[in-house]
Design an enzyme around this catalytic site. Structure first.
Site, PDB file in Angstrom:
ATOM      1  N   CYS A 269     -10.802   0.276   3.349  1.00  0.00           N
ATOM      2  CA  CYS A 269      -8.930  -0.140   3.243  1.00  0.00           C
ATOM      3  C   CYS A 269      -8.825   1.530   2.935  1.00  0.00           C
ATOM      4  CB  CYS A 269      -9.081  -0.581   1.518  1.00  0.00           C
ATOM      5  SG  CYS A 269      -7.472  -1.425   1.205  1.00  0.00           S
TER       6      CYS A 269
ATOM      7  N   GLN B  91       0.956  -1.547   0.118  1.00  0.00           N
ATOM      8  CA  GLN B  91       0.222   0.335   0.329  1.00  0.00           C
ATOM      9  C   GLN B  91       0.962   1.285  -0.276  1.00  0.00           C
ATOM     10  OE1 GLN B  91      -2.863  -1.362   3.332  1.00  0.00           O
ATOM     11  NE2 GLN B  91      -3.952  -0.183   2.232  1.00  0.00           N
TER      12      GLN B  91
HETATM   13 CO    CO Z   1      -6.566  -2.707   3.405  1.00  0.00          CO
END
Ligand code: CO
Length: 150
Positions: free
Chosen positions: A88, A51
Site C-alpha cells: 500500500c 490517501q
Molecule cells: Co492502500
C-alpha cells in the site's frame, strides 16, 4: 499535472469512513486527475481519496490495463480466492500475504455520475477490494496472514 502528498500509516484521516460523492464537478475531476498522477508517480496500482487527505468515496486503479475510476463503489459479487503479496502506498516498504476474492464485480459511478459495472480478476480484483476498504477507513495490514521480508 499536480502531485498530492500521500498520507501514511498513523495519519488519522486513513482510519475514517469516507463520504458519498454527490457533486460530479470540476473539483472532483481535478482530484481524480491528481490522484492518478500521484499513483503513477509512486508506481502504485491503486489509490483512494483518503490517501491524499480527502474523505470522499473515490478510487483510481491502473493494473496495467488502463485507468479505472470508481466513484461511490459497491462490491456486488465476489467469487473464488487468491492469496498473494500486497502492499500500500500509505504503508511504504511493507508487504504481506493477503487473501482476496479472485473475481470481483463492482458497481460504481464514473466521473460524470453515470453508474456502470466493472469486473476484475486476480490483480484487478485485489486492487478493487484493497481500495474499497480504504473508503471504510481500513488498511490492508489488518488482513495480512504473513508479512514478507524483502
Ligand atoms: Co492502500
Amino acid at each position: 499535472m499536480a502531485l498530492r502528498e500521500i498520507r501514511t500509516k498513523g495519519d488519522e484521516i486513513l482510519y475514517k469512513p469516507c463520504k458519498v460523492v454527490k457533486k460530479f464537478d470540476e473539483k472532483l475531476h481535478i482530484l481524480l486527475d491528481d490522484m492518478y498522477d500521484t499513483m503513477k508517480e509512486a508506481n502504485g496500482v491503486g489509490l483512494a481519496a483518503p490517501q491524499v487527505g480527502i474523505l470522499k468515496r473515490a478510487v483510481v486503479i491502473d493494473d496495467g490495463n488502463g485507468k479505472l475510476e470508481l466513484i461511490n463503489p459497491v462490491i456486488e459479487e465476489t467469487s473464488g480466492t487468491q492469496t498473494g503479496s500486497e502492499g500500500c502506498l500509505s504503508v511504504p516498504g511493507v508487504w504481506g500475504e493477503v487473501e482476496r476474492p479472485n473475481y470481483v464485480k463492482v458497481k460504481a459511478q464514473d466521473r460524470n455520475g453515470n453508474w456502470f459495472y466493472a469486473e476484475g480478476e486476480e490483480l484487478l480484483a485485489r486492487a478493487i477490494c484493497h481500495e474499497c476498504e480504504h473508503l471504510e477507513g481500513k488498511l490492508f495490514l489488518d488482513k495480512v496472514i504473513r508479512f514478507i521480508d524483502e
